[in-house]
Scaffold this motif. Structure first.
Motif, mmCIF file in Angstrom:
data_model
loop_
_atom_site.group_PDB
_atom_site.id
_atom_site.type_symbol
_atom_site.label_atom_id
_atom_site.label_comp_id
_atom_site.label_asym_id
_atom_site.label_seq_id
_atom_site.Cartn_x
_atom_site.Cartn_y
_atom_site.Cartn_z
ATOM 1 N N GLN A 25 0.809 -1.220 0.000
ATOM 2 C CA GLN A 25 0.000 0.000 0.000
ATOM 3 C C GLN A 25 0.841 1.267 0.000
ATOM 4 O O GLN A 25 0.405 2.302 -0.490
ATOM 5 C CB GLN A 25 -0.950 0.003 1.200
ATOM 6 C CG GLN A 25 -2.033 -1.048 1.094
ATOM 7 C CD GLN A 25 -3.013 -0.984 2.239
ATOM 8 O OE1 GLN A 25 -3.122 0.018 2.944
ATOM 9 N NE2 GLN A 25 -3.738 -2.072 2.442
ATOM 10 N N VAL A 26 2.054 1.225 0.554
ATOM 11 C CA VAL A 26 2.890 2.429 0.597
ATOM 12 C C VAL A 26 3.770 2.587 -0.634
ATOM 13 O O VAL A 26 4.285 3.686 -0.875
ATOM 14 C CB VAL A 26 3.764 2.494 1.879
ATOM 15 C CG1 VAL A 26 2.916 2.478 3.118
ATOM 16 C CG2 VAL A 26 4.801 1.414 1.902
ATOM 17 N N LYS A 27 3.961 1.539 -1.410
ATOM 18 C CA LYS A 27 4.844 1.616 -2.594
ATOM 19 C C LYS A 27 4.518 2.778 -3.532
ATOM 20 O O LYS A 27 5.428 3.449 -4.000
ATOM 21 C CB LYS A 27 4.812 0.297 -3.365
ATOM 22 C CG LYS A 27 5.838 -0.680 -2.894
ATOM 23 C CD LYS A 27 5.882 -1.897 -3.782
ATOM 24 C CE LYS A 27 6.889 -2.881 -3.225
ATOM 25 N NZ LYS A 27 6.948 -4.104 -3.997
ATOM 26 N N PRO A 28 3.235 3.054 -3.833
ATOM 27 C CA PRO A 28 2.950 4.169 -4.751
ATOM 28 C C PRO A 28 3.409 5.539 -4.228
ATOM 29 O O PRO A 28 3.605 6.460 -4.997
ATOM 30 C CB PRO A 28 1.431 4.148 -4.897
ATOM 31 C CG PRO A 28 1.004 2.792 -4.462
ATOM 32 C CD PRO A 28 2.029 2.316 -3.493
ATOM 33 N N PHE A 29 3.610 5.662 -2.914
ATOM 34 C CA PHE A 29 3.994 6.945 -2.326
ATOM 35 C C PHE A 29 5.508 7.112 -2.196
ATOM 36 O O PHE A 29 5.983 8.189 -1.873
ATOM 37 C CB PHE A 29 3.350 7.108 -0.940
ATOM 38 C CG PHE A 29 1.849 7.119 -0.982
ATOM 39 C CD1 PHE A 29 1.159 8.169 -1.560
ATOM 40 C CD2 PHE A 29 1.123 6.067 -0.451
ATOM 41 C CE1 PHE A 29 -0.219 8.181 -1.601
ATOM 42 C CE2 PHE A 29 -0.252 6.068 -0.483
ATOM 43 C CZ PHE A 29 -0.919 7.122 -1.066
ATOM 44 N N LYS A 30 6.259 6.068 -2.431
ATOM 45 C CA LYS A 30 7.712 6.130 -2.279
ATOM 46 C C LYS A 30 8.382 6.509 -3.592
ATOM 47 O O LYS A 30 8.092 5.944 -4.629
ATOM 48 C CB LYS A 30 8.256 4.773 -1.835
ATOM 49 C CG LYS A 30 7.963 4.414 -0.413
ATOM 50 C CD LYS A 30 8.669 3.112 -0.074
ATOM 51 C CE LYS A 30 8.649 2.858 1.400
ATOM 52 N NZ LYS A 30 9.475 1.691 1.745
ATOM 53 N N LYS A 31 9.319 7.469 -3.511
ATOM 54 C CA LYS A 31 10.152 7.799 -4.663
ATOM 55 C C LYS A 31 11.456 7.017 -4.587
ATOM 56 O O LYS A 31 12.014 6.641 -5.598
ATOM 57 C CB LYS A 31 10.440 9.300 -4.692
ATOM 58 C CG LYS A 31 9.210 10.130 -4.999
ATOM 59 C CD LYS A 31 9.542 11.587 -5.067
ATOM 60 C CE LYS A 31 8.295 12.386 -5.357
ATOM 61 N NZ LYS A 31 8.542 13.820 -5.321
ATOM 62 N N GLU A 32 11.931 6.804 -3.358
ATOM 63 C CA GLU A 32 13.140 6.027 -3.124
ATOM 64 C C GLU A 32 12.814 4.951 -2.091
ATOM 65 O O GLU A 32 11.871 5.090 -1.321
ATOM 66 C CB GLU A 32 14.263 6.931 -2.606
ATOM 67 C CG GLU A 32 14.690 7.974 -3.611
ATOM 68 C CD GLU A 32 15.826 8.834 -3.091
ATOM 69 O OE1 GLU A 32 16.605 8.347 -2.241
ATOM 70 O OE2 GLU A 32 15.931 9.977 -3.526
ATOM 71 N N ALA A 33 13.610 3.911 -2.073
ATOM 72 C CA ALA A 33 13.349 2.780 -1.168
ATOM 73 C C ALA A 33 13.382 3.179 0.304
ATOM 74 O O ALA A 33 12.739 2.547 1.138
ATOM 75 C CB ALA A 33 14.353 1.672 -1.427
ATOM 76 N N THR A 34 14.116 4.242 0.641
ATOM 77 C CA THR A 34 14.252 4.650 2.036
ATOM 78 C C THR A 34 13.270 5.742 2.457
ATOM 79 O O THR A 34 13.371 6.245 3.579
ATOM 80 C CB THR A 34 15.685 5.140 2.292
ATOM 81 O OG1 THR A 34 15.982 6.197 1.364
ATOM 82 C CG2 THR A 34 16.679 4.020 2.126
ATOM 83 N N ASP A 35 12.344 6.115 1.599
ATOM 84 C CA ASP A 35 11.359 7.140 1.947
ATOM 85 C C ASP A 35 10.426 6.640 3.046
ATOM 86 O O ASP A 35 9.994 5.485 3.031
ATOM 87 C CB ASP A 35 10.524 7.533 0.727
ATOM 88 C CG ASP A 35 11.299 8.374 -0.258
ATOM 89 O OD1 ASP A 35 12.398 8.849 0.097
ATOM 90 O OD2 ASP A 35 10.812 8.556 -1.387
#
Length: 135
Positions: free
Chosen positions: A78-88
């Motif tokens: 669910q959070v993948k679409p909001f991440k620009k980088e893996a550490t966000d």
């Protein structure tokens, strides 16, 4: 006598229809019930990150290690679409079971096990608390 039986059957059928309407609950009502439930779980809001083999939930006051299980994997999707980088880090609201880490293990003092995902939000793009190192 027949009239009484007919009236009882009608009352029973109307009352059963009323219960069906109650069973159709929208997501917002479900969330409200989750916040108020007295089931030993805690509702937490914080920033979540999962990187390689470690997951962390950072609230305003403390940082918690997150148990890696199926619910964590569901949250990660669910959070993948909001991440620009893996550490966000992504703001989330979840219901968790909080417990102390076993003695002798490394990590944060408390761990949380995600039991229910209530909300996933987009990170604040205007936040300037990230330090990036470059070449």
């Amino acid at each position: 006598m027949k009239k009484i039986i007919v009236i009882l059957i009608a009352l029973i059928s109307f009352s059963s229809c009323k219960n069906e309407a109650k069973q159709k609950v929208n997501l917002e009502e479900n969330r409200a019930k989750s916040y108020d439930a007295n089931d030993g779980l805690i509702t937490m809001r914080g920033e979540y990150v999962y990187y390689t083999d470690a997951a962390v939930l950072q609230t305003a006051n403390e940082i918690y290690g997150v148990v890696i299980d199926d619910n964590l994997q569901l949250l990660e999707e669910q959070v993948k679409p909001f991440k620009k980088e893996a550490t966000d880090m992504v703001p989330v609201t979840v219901r968790v079971r909080k417990f102390e880490k076993p003695e002798g293990e490394e990590g944060w003092q408390y761990r949380v096990e995600i039991k229910e995902i209530l909300k996933v939000e987009a990170p604040d793009q205007n936040k300037e608390d990230v330090i990036k190192l470059g070449n």
